[in-house]
Every structure is written in structure tokens, then in C-alpha cells.
Design a protein around this motif. Sequence first.
Motif, PDB file in Angstrom:
ATOM      1  N   MET A  37     -74.733  63.606  21.929  1.00  0.00           N
ATOM      2  CA  MET A  37     -75.181  63.190  23.037  1.00  0.00           C
ATOM      3  C   MET A  37     -74.568  63.609  24.296  1.00  0.00           C
ATOM      4  O   MET A  37     -74.832  63.427  25.322  1.00  0.00           O
ATOM      5  CB  MET A  37     -75.372  61.723  23.022  1.00  0.00           C
ATOM      6  N   GLY A  38     -73.180  63.984  23.994  1.00  0.00           N
ATOM      7  CA  GLY A  38     -72.374  64.346  25.217  1.00  0.00           C
ATOM      8  C   GLY A  38     -72.401  65.943  25.260  1.00  0.00           C
ATOM      9  O   GLY A  38     -73.190  66.728  24.493  1.00  0.00           O
ATOM     10  N   VAL A  39     -71.663  66.459  26.155  1.00  0.00           N
ATOM     11  CA  VAL A  39     -71.504  67.939  26.616  1.00  0.00           C
ATOM     12  C   VAL A  39     -70.090  68.083  26.713  1.00  0.00           C
ATOM     13  O   VAL A  39     -69.138  67.371  27.380  1.00  0.00           O
ATOM     14  CB  VAL A  39     -72.150  68.187  27.965  1.00  0.00           C
ATOM     15  N   GLU A  40     -69.511  69.278  25.990  1.00  0.00           N
ATOM     16  CA  GLU A  40     -68.218  69.708  26.328  1.00  0.00           C
ATOM     17  C   GLU A  40     -68.079  70.467  27.325  1.00  0.00           C
ATOM     18  O   GLU A  40     -68.736  71.326  27.949  1.00  0.00           O
ATOM     19  CB  GLU A  40     -67.914  70.537  25.059  1.00  0.00           C
ATOM     20  N   ARG A  41     -66.827  70.118  28.269  1.00  0.00           N
ATOM     21  CA  ARG A  41     -66.668  70.687  29.597  1.00  0.00           C
ATOM     22  C   ARG A  41     -65.307  71.193  29.663  1.00  0.00           C
ATOM     23  O   ARG A  41     -64.381  70.472  29.520  1.00  0.00           O
ATOM     24  CB  ARG A  41     -67.034  69.681  30.580  1.00  0.00           C
ATOM     25  N   GLU A  57     -72.418  59.131  36.902  1.00  0.00           N
ATOM     26  CA  GLU A  57     -73.420  59.268  35.569  1.00  0.00           C
ATOM     27  C   GLU A  57     -72.803  59.010  34.251  1.00  0.00           C
ATOM     28  O   GLU A  57     -73.568  59.104  33.327  1.00  0.00           O
ATOM     29  CB  GLU A  57     -74.456  60.476  35.901  1.00  0.00           C
ATOM     30  N   GLY A  58     -71.794  59.123  34.205  1.00  0.00           N
ATOM     31  CA  GLY A  58     -71.098  59.404  32.723  1.00  0.00           C
ATOM     32  C   GLY A  58     -69.581  59.235  32.822  1.00  0.00           C
ATOM     33  O   GLY A  58     -69.022  59.000  33.746  1.00  0.00           O
ATOM     34  N   VAL A  59     -68.995  59.206  31.586  1.00  0.00           N
ATOM     35  CA  VAL A  59     -67.694  59.080  31.525  1.00  0.00           C
ATOM     36  C   VAL A  59     -67.099  60.338  30.815  1.00  0.00           C
ATOM     37  O   VAL A  59     -67.795  61.262  29.892  1.00  0.00           O
ATOM     38  CB  VAL A  59     -67.372  57.848  30.555  1.00  0.00           C
ATOM     39  N   TYR A  60     -65.748  60.932  31.210  1.00  0.00           N
ATOM     40  CA  TYR A  60     -65.177  61.901  30.543  1.00  0.00           C
ATOM     41  C   TYR A  60     -64.046  61.419  29.669  1.00  0.00           C
ATOM     42  O   TYR A  60     -63.314  60.692  29.966  1.00  0.00           O
ATOM     43  CB  TYR A  60     -64.675  62.881  31.707  1.00  0.00           C
ATOM     44  N   LEU A  61     -64.071  61.907  28.451  1.00  0.00           N
ATOM     45  CA  LEU A  61     -62.946  61.626  27.597  1.00  0.00           C
ATOM     46  C   LEU A  61     -62.106  63.123  27.711  1.00  0.00           C
ATOM     47  O   LEU A  61     -62.576  64.017  26.940  1.00  0.00           O
ATOM     48  CB  LEU A  61     -63.408  61.439  26.133  1.00  0.00           C
ATOM     49  N   GLY A  85     -53.753  61.913  30.922  1.00  0.00           N
ATOM     50  CA  GLY A  85     -53.402  63.159  29.789  1.00  0.00           C
ATOM     51  C   GLY A  85     -54.291  63.184  28.874  1.00  0.00           C
ATOM     52  O   GLY A  85     -55.301  62.383  28.775  1.00  0.00           O
ATOM     53  N   PRO A  86     -54.089  63.752  27.517  1.00  0.00           N
ATOM     54  CA  PRO A  86     -55.175  63.965  26.466  1.00  0.00           C
ATOM     55  C   PRO A  86     -55.278  62.386  25.977  1.00  0.00           C
ATOM     56  O   PRO A  86     -54.493  61.915  25.581  1.00  0.00           O
ATOM     57  CB  PRO A  86     -54.497  64.708  25.451  1.00  0.00           C
ATOM     58  N   GLY A  87     -56.716  62.202  25.721  1.00  0.00           N
ATOM     59  CA  GLY A  87     -57.006  61.117  25.040  1.00  0.00           C
ATOM     60  C   GLY A  87     -57.533  59.721  25.922  1.00  0.00           C
ATOM     61  O   GLY A  87     -57.943  58.854  25.657  1.00  0.00           O
ATOM     62  N   GLU A  88     -57.321  60.085  27.275  1.00  0.00           N
ATOM     63  CA  GLU A  88     -57.779  59.043  28.305  1.00  0.00           C
ATOM     64  C   GLU A  88     -59.013  59.228  28.850  1.00  0.00           C
ATOM     65  O   GLU A  88     -59.475  60.249  29.106  1.00  0.00           O
ATOM     66  CB  GLU A  88     -56.576  59.148  29.502  1.00  0.00           C
ATOM     67  N   PRO A  89     -59.992  58.252  29.167  1.00  0.00           N
ATOM     68  CA  PRO A  89     -61.070  58.366  29.446  1.00  0.00           C
ATOM     69  C   PRO A  89     -61.124  58.263  31.104  1.00  0.00           C
ATOM     70  O   PRO A  89     -60.329  57.577  31.624  1.00  0.00           O
ATOM     71  CB  PRO A  89     -61.787  56.983  28.980  1.00  0.00           C
ATOM     72  N   LEU A  90     -61.803  58.970  31.735  1.00  0.00           N
ATOM     73  CA  LEU A  90     -61.966  59.198  33.104  1.00  0.00           C
ATOM     74  C   LEU A  90     -63.335  58.643  33.697  1.00  0.00           C
ATOM     75  O   LEU A  90     -64.441  58.911  33.070  1.00  0.00           O
ATOM     76  CB  LEU A  90     -61.749  60.667  33.751  1.00  0.00           C
ATOM     77  N   GLY A  91     -63.249  57.767  34.745  1.00  0.00           N
ATOM     78  CA  GLY A  91     -64.726  57.376  35.427  1.00  0.00           C
ATOM     79  C   GLY A  91     -65.127  55.899  34.648  1.00  0.00           C
ATOM     80  O   GLY A  91     -66.484  55.729  35.127  1.00  0.00           O
ATOM     81  N   LEU A  92     -64.544  55.314  34.094  1.00  0.00           N
ATOM     82  CA  LEU A  92     -64.934  54.123  33.453  1.00  0.00           C
ATOM     83  C   LEU A  92     -65.500  53.095  34.591  1.00  0.00           C
ATOM     84  O   LEU A  92     -66.561  52.458  34.353  1.00  0.00           O
ATOM     85  CB  LEU A  92     -63.968  53.555  32.729  1.00  0.00           C
ATOM     86  N   ILE A  93     -64.437  52.905  35.288  1.00  0.00           N
ATOM     87  CA  ILE A  93     -64.774  51.735  36.352  1.00  0.00           C
ATOM     88  C   ILE A  93     -65.929  52.039  37.219  1.00  0.00           C
ATOM     89  O   ILE A  93     -67.006  51.120  37.260  1.00  0.00           O
ATOM     90  CB  ILE A  93     -63.748  51.440  37.391  1.00  0.00           C
ATOM     91  N   ALA A  94     -66.168  53.196  37.825  1.00  0.00           N
ATOM     92  CA  ALA A  94     -67.275  53.498  38.629  1.00  0.00           C
ATOM     93  C   ALA A  94     -68.632  53.553  37.667  1.00  0.00           C
ATOM     94  O   ALA A  94     -69.715  52.929  38.119  1.00  0.00           O
ATOM     95  CB  ALA A  94     -67.375  54.827  39.062  1.00  0.00           C
ATOM     96  N   MET A  95     -68.743  53.760  36.329  1.00  0.00           N
ATOM     97  CA  MET A  95     -69.773  53.962  35.525  1.00  0.00           C
ATOM     98  C   MET A  95     -70.442  52.512  35.294  1.00  0.00           C
ATOM     99  O   MET A  95     -71.554  52.178  35.492  1.00  0.00           O
ATOM    100  CB  MET A  95     -69.536  54.595  34.302  1.00  0.00           C
ATOM    101  N   PHE A  96     -69.344  51.580  34.946  1.00  0.00           N
ATOM    102  CA  PHE A  96     -69.944  50.173  34.817  1.00  0.00           C
ATOM    103  C   PHE A  96     -70.024  49.296  35.764  1.00  0.00           C
ATOM    104  O   PHE A  96     -70.760  48.532  35.911  1.00  0.00           O
ATOM    105  CB  PHE A  96     -68.899  49.497  33.860  1.00  0.00           C
ATOM    106  N   GLU A 119     -75.719  55.963  29.929  1.00  0.00           N
ATOM    107  CA  GLU A 119     -76.771  55.101  28.833  1.00  0.00           C
ATOM    108  C   GLU A 119     -76.250  55.272  27.612  1.00  0.00           C
ATOM    109  O   GLU A 119     -76.450  54.461  26.732  1.00  0.00           O
ATOM    110  CB  GLU A 119     -78.088  55.589  29.117  1.00  0.00           C
ATOM    111  N   ALA A 120     -75.974  56.623  27.127  1.00  0.00           N
ATOM    112  CA  ALA A 120     -75.479  56.942  25.706  1.00  0.00           C
ATOM    113  C   ALA A 120     -74.268  56.062  25.070  1.00  0.00           C
ATOM    114  O   ALA A 120     -74.132  55.552  23.963  1.00  0.00           O
ATOM    115  CB  ALA A 120     -75.251  58.291  25.337  1.00  0.00           C
ATOM    116  N   LEU A 121     -73.215  56.042  26.234  1.00  0.00           N
ATOM    117  CA  LEU A 121     -72.191  55.330  25.955  1.00  0.00           C
ATOM    118  C   LEU A 121     -72.313  53.664  25.695  1.00  0.00           C
ATOM    119  O   LEU A 121     -72.106  53.091  25.046  1.00  0.00           O
ATOM    120  CB  LEU A 121     -70.839  55.609  26.962  1.00  0.00           C
ATOM    121  N   ARG A 122     -72.929  53.381  26.740  1.00  0.00           N
ATOM    122  CA  ARG A 122     -73.496  51.789  26.713  1.00  0.00           C
ATOM    123  C   ARG A 122     -74.037  51.551  25.408  1.00  0.00           C
ATOM    124  O   ARG A 122     -73.994  50.353  24.939  1.00  0.00           O
ATOM    125  CB  ARG A 122     -74.141  51.296  27.941  1.00  0.00           C
TER     126      ARG A 122
END
Length: 270
Positions: A37-41, A57-61, A85-96, A119-122
Motif C-alpha cells: 500500500m506504500g511507495v518507496e521514495r 496525506e500520509g506518513v514517511y518511515l 535518522g533511520p527508523g523514525e516516522p515523519l509527519g505523524l502529528i499532522a496526519m492524525f 488511510e492505509a496506516l490507520r
Amino acid sequence: MKRRRPGAFEGELLEVLITHPLFRGVPGESLRALIHMGVERKCPAGRFLFLEGDPAEGVYLLLEGYVKIVQTDVSGQEVVVQVAGPGEPLGLIAMFADSPYPASAQAVAPARALWLPGEALRGFLLRHPEVALRLLRMLAERLHETHRRLLEVSVLRVERRLARVLVRLASRLGERTEEGIAVAMPLSREELAELCGTRLHTVSRLLNRWQRAGWVRLGRRRIVLREPHALVALAEELELREPSPALTGRKVREGKTADDQGGTRPGRTG
């Protein structure tokens, strides 16, 4: 910024997620479904994963590389408020919160992330509440960190703030070398000044004095903590109740250094 479906990278991404603390214990089948459901960027150094004001619209891991979170102040200047750094999610607060991203995420080294639609993460979190609880704990830790930084800017001397920033960076992003603990994330002195809420020349003077004292080794966008215990002592005032003028170089005035008077910018969250 390059985007592509996981495809041939599914196995590699699955291995990353299985070993990630956030997804500990989640069945491989569920993780494969999440990956699809995700996209590698991929994001080269200097480019942005997302911009302040963009729809969240989403979260970056973050899988590889290092990112700085920057906000624009009232004068239009960008200020570093957080690093990741590696392993951290970005954009969580804004998405929720169903709001735009409150800050921009800029790669300071080539970065790779898995973008997950909100939507996929929720839906995934509803099926795996243990992951939701870990995310809540992570958000609580970030909130605590924000409160701590605001307090530090208000009451601590600048040399203690800088020492604390270096100790935290070494703890989160440090790599042990023969010289000491190297901060893996490449940061400029200006970015360090923004992280501890002071001015560039103050940070430069302190770092140069600490290098002469043997506490740190400086390179181009590189810092090695050669005497981390000394920095911890200064950060927490354990043994160095009154830091030597040779290390700080400034007189203390009402809880701040002379350099800090009128030059402090409070930290903000990303």
C-alpha cells in the motif's frame, strides 16, 4: 524526488520492517500488505520529502539517510527544529490531526523512505493496536522533548544547551570510532545553533574552545565527541558546577551567557 513501488525491493523492505521496534511481533503477511500500500521514495541531499503547508496525506518511515525538520519563522528564515535518522516516522502529528504539515523535511544526506497513505496506516493500526500504542508512546516522547527544549532555552546557559544537544545527537545518531563517538548526521554549526536556540558565532566559539580542550574534534559538517563524559557532566552540571572560562569563555548573567542576551530563538516542534 524519485518514487517507485516496492516491487523487487519488497524483500529488503520487509526485512527492515520486521526488525523495526515499531513493528515488533507483527506477522510478515501484514507487513507485506502494508508495503504494497506504500511507495518507496528516494530523496537526494538538499531536496525535500515534504514542505510546510502541504496536505498531510500520509506518513514517511525513514529507512536510510538523515533529515532535518525546518520551520519558517516570522521573518521568513528557515529554522531547524528537529532532526531524524533511520527508523523514525515523519509527519505523524499532522496526519492524525488532519492538518497540513507544520514543517518541512529536508534531506541532509541521501535519504530513502517508505511513504504510507494515511488511510492505509490507520486501518493497519486498527488491526494491530500494539503498534498504535508504540506510536502514541513515540508521540509522547516527542512532546516531552519539545517541553524540555523550551525549558532549556528559557533557563539554561548556552554552553549547557549546546552540550545537551550534542549528547542527545550522540545518543540517537552516534557511531563509535577510534576517536570517540561521531555524530553520524552531517550538521553545520548554524544548524546546531538553531537546535539549541542561540547564535552561530556563539556556537562556533564554544566548539572551537572545546576542541582545544580535547572534548570534541571538528570537521566539515562532522563532530566527534572525544570526551563524551565531560560533555555529559557539563550538560547535567554533575561535576562541572562552574564550567572553566577556558571552555565556556563567557560570564553568566541571570542564567544565560552574555552572548545569549537578546539572541535566543525558542525551539519549535516539527
